[in-house]
Every structure is written in C-alpha cells, then in structure tokens.
Design a protein around this motif. Structure first.
Motif: not given
Length: 424
Positions: A369-381
């Motif tokens: 779950e933590q890695d998925e959140i971090q990955h989605n933050v990269f997508k937003i950026q």
C-alpha cells in the motif's frame, strides 16, 4: 427573341434552384456521437475566439478554457496519457453524465481524483470515450430507490491529456446531478529547453537543437537500461518467492529432501523403512526415491514462469510507449537530425511517449500500500510537469529508487534464511 431571352436566362442562372444543379454538392458526412479531444478543443476555441485567447507564454502556452463533465475516481485509479480503463456505469447521475459527454462535450470527460479528506484535485486527466455498450437498457428510467434503474453502460476510456480547473472563474460550474467545471488544458512546452514554441533564426523557423535532443535521448536510453535491469532483478525476486512458497508447502505436507536435494515423501520413507524392518535387513546405500510428481511440478513451475515473462516490466513499458504515442494529439515541429546519429537521437514525439510510459511499467497488484501511494505521487508530479526533460528525469529518479529497494530485498533474500521472508 434574343433581347428578352438573355435577362431570363441570367435570372434562372442566379436562382437557388439553378445553384443546386450547377454547384458541386458536398458529399454526405458520416457523423457519430464519439468525437474526441481535438473536437473538444475546436469547440473551446470557437466559444472564445478573441485575440486575447491566443496569448501564449512558455510557462502558460494555452489560455483557452473549456467545460468538461467530471467523473470521480479514487486517487489510486489515476491514468496517464495512453492508459485505458473499463468502467461500468450503473447510477442515474453517471448515465446522465455519459449522455451529456457524448452529445455536448465530444466524448471528453475529466477524471476527478479524490484525495481523501482534501477533496478533489484541481489537476484532471482528460479521458476520451473510445467505445461503449449498453446492457439491459431502457430509455425510461425506472428507479429502484438506490439511484439505479435502467441497466448499465460499459465504457472504455483512454487518457489523452490533462487539464486544470480554473478556480478564478468559479471552479465547479455544476455539482448536481454530476460535476462540471471550466478547465484549461495543460500541454507541454514546445521545446525541450522550455523557451517557447519555436526559435526564429534569419527569418526562418528552426526546431529543437541537436544538443537538446541528444540530452533527452541520453536520459531515455538510461531509462530503458534501468527498465531492463529491473526486469531481470524482478525475475530473480519472483523466483525466490516461488521457492520460499514451495518450501512452506513442502514443510506443511511433511516432505523432506536428501543430501542431493531430491524430494522424498515422508510417507514413502516410512513405508520403505517398515518394509526393510520386516525383512530384517538394512542396506548400506541409504534411501533415495525420485518420483515423476517432482518432475511434473518443476515443469508446471517453469511454464508459469514463462507466462509471467510475457508480462514483465519490459513488455509493459513497450506497450505503454506505443499507447502513449497513439493517444498523443500535440503538434510537433520536425527536427533536422544528423543522419549519422539517427540511430541514437529520438524524436520529440518519442521522448514525450517515453516520459509517460516510464510511469506505467509497475505491476501494482504486487505493490504494498505504501509503495502504491508513492508511485501515484510520482504520477501526479508527472502530470504537473510541462517540460519533457524534467519528466524524463523524474521517471529515471523513480526507477533508481525502485532499483535500490529491490537490491536491498535481494541482498536480504540471498542469505538463504527462510525466516527472513516475512521481514522482506
């Protein structure tokens, strides 16, 4: 007779009836309710056709506003240009949104990302409706009391761009029965160096310089090397996980192995020992049993690994790259590329596609779950970046971070300690 006849002929030739016969008639145009982002842009331009509307700057290259209906999505469902998703629309409000999107907004929908207690993000991926089908549809709405009533609409959408809600013009134009908002499309700067649309030199127009494309191509090459390295490391990691899973199953089933690693069934060992005891003889060679079941299990495991290789990170990257190119509707200035470097220098369109595809290579089903959140933050950026070089650098940084994590996992697993699996 010639005098009165000439005015009469002129009158006939200038009549609407004569023009219907003498003028070439336009061919009939096949129309459909499914249009797309290009038509949506044209409508936005036609509704704001003023000189001020065409003012552009490097940081804000487009000021034309348009309206989109907004469909809410969870934050972890974010799509980047080229990616697709299938939706099942059941509720009446979403049926109304779909009908208005296809009839009024050229099948373009805003992807409203809900970020927990912070509400909806102002940055919206723009989606095109690619195809749809209706199931159990009845044009007369028959409410069941839960917002549903006349079947479902199965819709395939593709991300084709991004936009921001224009807050200074009131933000949401409508909240019920579905959301609509004024938005400004976010587009990339026309140039890797971010100096504007084109460069003028000697009265002519010049595209990207070779140096800028070389830098972008170098970063793109590094990205592809990182993806290949990650694909190999993930393959080794998956093999280790399969091995650990098999050991747990064997332990639970009471399977043991001899000094050569050959599988021995505990029940078979007990049966042979009992037979030897009855014969009152004990051989000096020990016990070694090899069954066909062991071979079949290994074969099955290899087949599964082969199937997994068909959907590894490298395969996902190349598919995302092609999808991003297909979905790209930005205009590009052709570059004069040195033929001697044509094998290493990428076009701006290819670099743009790579800058999106790099964020679409992870298997989210295997993420914490933590890695998925971090990955989605990269997508937003990535969605927020309008400079291709900056987006490429962001993607390379993300891959290096993932490689560092995976190296640590493999190093820990390399100790051969089964108990370490839970810690990893």
């Amino acid at each position: 007779m010639k005098g009165p006849l000439l005015p009469t002929l002129l009158l006939i030739l200038h009549s609407p009836l004569a023009s219907a016969f003498l003028s070439p008639q336009p061919s009939s145009r096949l129309t459909t309710s499914l249009h797309g982002l290009s038509e949506w842009r044209e409508d936005a331009l036609s509704s704001a056709y003023t000189l001020d509307a065409f003012t552009t700057t490097p940081s804000h290259p487009q000021t034309i506003t348009g309206t989109v209906p907004i469909l809410p999505f969870p934050f972890n469902d974010i799509l980047l240009p080229g990616q697709t998703k299938q939706l099942n629309l059941y509720e009446e409000r979403f049926h109304l949104l779909f009908d208005e999107a296809t009839t009024t907004y050229n099948s373009v929908i805003g992807m409203g990302l809900l970020s927990g207690n912070s509400g909806m993000m102002t940055l919206l991926p723009l989606l095109e409706i690619e195809s749809f089908t209706r199931k159990n549809y009845d044009p007369r709405w028959r409410s069941k009391g839960d917002g549903m009533g006349n079947g479902e609409i199965i819709v395939t959408v593709r991300c084709v761009g991004r936009a921001k809600i224009v807050s200074d013009e009131g933000g949401l134009e409508q909240e019920e029965p579905f959301m609509k908002a004024k938005v400004v499309e976010v587009v990339d700067e026309k140039g890797l160096n971010g100096v504007g649309l084109v460069k003028e030199k000697g009265g002519g127009v010049e595209g990207e310089t070779g140096n800028e494309l070389e830098v972008g191509s170098l970063i793109a090459g590094n990205i592809e090397m990182l993806i290949l390295s990650l694909a190999g490391m993930e393959h080794r990691w998956n093999e280790w996980k399969v091995e650990m899973s098999k050991k747990r199953e064997e332990k639970a089933a009471g399977v043991i192995r001899d000094e050569n690693g050959k599988e021995i069934s505990r029940a078979a060992v007990n049966a042979q020992l009992e037979a030897l005891f009855n014969k009152d003889t004990i051989p000096t060679t020990g016990v070694s049993l090899e069954t066909n079941e062991s071979h079949d299990e290994n074969k099955s495991s290899n087949d599964k690994n082969g199937e997994a290789d068909m959907n590894d990170r490298r395969s996902r990257y190349f598919k995302a790259f092609e999808d991003a190119k297909i979905a790209d509707t930005q205009g590009y200035i052709s570059q004069n590329i040195d033929p001697s470097k044509s094998t290493t220098i990428r076009s701006l369109k290819d670099l743009t596609a790579i800058s999106w595809a790099v964020f679409c290579t992870d298997d989210v089903t295997q993420m914490s779950e933590q890695d998925e959140i971090q990955h989605n933050v990269f997508k937003i950026q990535a969605l927020d970046h309008t400079n291709v070089l900056q987006r490429l650098n962001l993607g390379a940084a993300m891959l290096r971070m993932e490689m560092k994590k995976l190296k640590a996992k493999l190093a820990l697993a390399g100790k051969g300690n089964e108990e370490k699996e839970e810690e990893i």
